[in-house]
Enzyme design. Structure first.
Site, short mmCIF file in Angstrom:
data_model
loop_
_atom_site.label_atom_id
_atom_site.label_comp_id
_atom_site.label_asym_id
_atom_site.label_seq_id
_atom_site.Cartn_x
_atom_site.Cartn_y
_atom_site.Cartn_z
N PHE A 162 23.54 -39.55 -4.78
CA PHE A 162 22.73 -40.21 -3.84
C PHE A 162 22.76 -41.69 -4.09
CE2 PHE A 162 19.09 -41.67 -1.71
CZ PHE A 162 19.21 -41.25 -0.45
N ASP A 217 24.48 -46.61 -11.09
CA ASP A 217 23.45 -46.69 -10.08
C ASP A 217 22.49 -46.32 -11.32
OD1 ASP A 217 21.32 -46.06 -8.61
OD2 ASP A 217 22.51 -45.22 -7.06
N LYS A 277 13.38 -49.58 -7.73
CA LYS A 277 12.46 -48.64 -8.16
C LYS A 277 11.21 -49.17 -9.19
CE LYS A 277 14.26 -44.20 -6.34
NZ LYS A 277 13.29 -44.07 -5.23
#
Length: 395
Positions: free
Chosen positions: A138, A223, A252
């Site tokens: 994802f 990622d 994040k």
């Protein structure tokens, strides 16, 4: 109740793209959230692995207050000191060379994709390059990041997506090797798959992919949006295997709740030139002052040491939990990114835990995900376990 009135108003004006849990949060303190009706919740979700420092950290809040009184935005047509300072600290923490600040992790992935295509175009003067990504990955919801997300469920209604994307089996080097050809410009993966079900990459897999990229002169993109910023016990999860990528996407916990991301490159991969890429808000003084404070606090408050200690404690408690309940198939993860895989979707368990004052979220179809603030203590783990046990019995 205040919550019911607020939710009714929200349903009238917000686009229904989330099946929101029926709660309206009002404030946070440490590792706890409080809703508008005064109920207290132990937060084991951290805003989907975002609020690493918890709520109300005074040094973080002071940095924002000081900056908001000085300057919040000028654009990237000019330099600003907080962006320079935050970039210096991020380079030091990652071992990378260059930083481009974005507003989110999704935008960081977009920049990483453009970097890979520009790198290959400069090298061979062609325009039909391909990217290898991983099954069950994802990377975001924009059209580019969605194209490299290895889950048809997210993609189906939005095709056609970017062409030239191929998906390999995670942790299977031969699967990756079989897809490489003369058009391949990059291999993209998460060192720990988050949304895909909490799957850490084998160190040998990451090392093998690094060697393959070196041999073929293609870019390795990591990622680290969810698994980075200390969650694995290292500042970045790839450091557990001693592997450095050519491009790294972060976000994040970098902002502890502020809308900031970045893609980092080595000098070799720093190919984007003036006019190639841009952002209006990315890297503005306010969010970068926050990110700079986050990186300072990580060091001052020994966040990584806490993650390793409490993460090991959480591992033992979840291991015991798995042995107790036959319907738990697997326990995976590292540090403070762990998951329990159930035979059935654990949504009812998460809902029951919420009623008991503990916030848990899911991943993939049947995984309960544990991504609390990085400042939690062993006592918080015990509190969560008690609520989870009661939630399982109820559900």
């Amino acid at each position: 109740m205040k919550a019911e009135a607020y939710m009714k108003r929200g349903e009238q004006v917000l686009l229904h793209t989330y099946n929101r849990t029926p709660v309206v949060f009002d404030r946070g303190e440490g590792v706890y959230l409080y809703d508008v009706d005064g109920k207290k919740y132990l937060d084991f979700a951290a805003g989907i692995a975002v609020v690493g420092l918890g709520y109300g950290n005074p040094e973080f809040e002071d940095a924002l207050k000081n900056q908001v009184e000085k300057l919040t935005h000028t654009s990237n047509l000019y330099y600003n000191f907080p962006a320079i300072e935050a970039a210096e600290k991020l380079v030091k923490a990652s071992g990378m060379d260059r930083v481009f600040f974005t507003n989110s992790g999704t935008e960081a992935i977009e920049g990483a994709i453009k970097t890979a295509r520009k790198y290959a175009a400069k090298k061979d003067k062609t325009k039909d390059h391909e990217i290898i990504a991983m099954d069950h990955s994802f990377h975001g919801r924009s059209m580019g990041s969605l194209s490299v997300t290895g889950n048809p469920h997210y993609q189906e209604d939005f095709k056609p997506l970017l062409s030239g994307i191929h998906f390999a089996e995670y942790n299977n080097l031969e699967s990756v090797v079989s897809l490489v050809n003369e058009k391949t410009c990059a291999i993209l993966l998460e060192p720990i798959q988050g949304e895909g079900g909490i799957y850490p990459a084998d160190p040998e897999f990451l090392q093998g992919v690094r060697k393959l990229c070196d041999e073929k002169d293609i870019l390795l993109i990591f990622d680290e949006i969810q698994c980075g910023m200390g969650r694995s016990g290292k500042m970045f999860a790839c450091q557990r295997a001693g592997v450095k990528p050519d491009v790294m996407a972060v976000a994040k916990a970098l902002g502890n709740g502020l809308p900031i991301g970045a893609f980092l490159t080595t000098e070799k991969a720093a190919v984007l030139a003036p006019g190639d890429h841009g952002t209006t808000y990315g890297g503005n003084p306010l969010v970068c002052a926050g990110a700079s404070a986050v990186l300072d606090i990580f060091e001052k408050e020994h966040i990584l040491e806490n993650v390793n200690r409490v993460g090991a404690y959480l591992w033992e408690k979840l291991k015991e939990f798995k042995e107790k309940y036959p319907k738990i198939r697997a326990h995976r993860g590292v540090g403070l990114i762990q998951g329990l895989e159930f035979e059935e979707a654990p949504g009812k368990i998460a809902a029951a835990a919420m009623r008991k004052g503990v916030i848990l979220i899911t991943a993939e179809h049947n995984v309960l995900r544990f991504v609390p603030p990085l400042i939690i203590k062993e006592a918080h783990v015990d509190e969560m376990i008690r609520a989870l046990e009661a939630a399982i019995e109820e559900a």
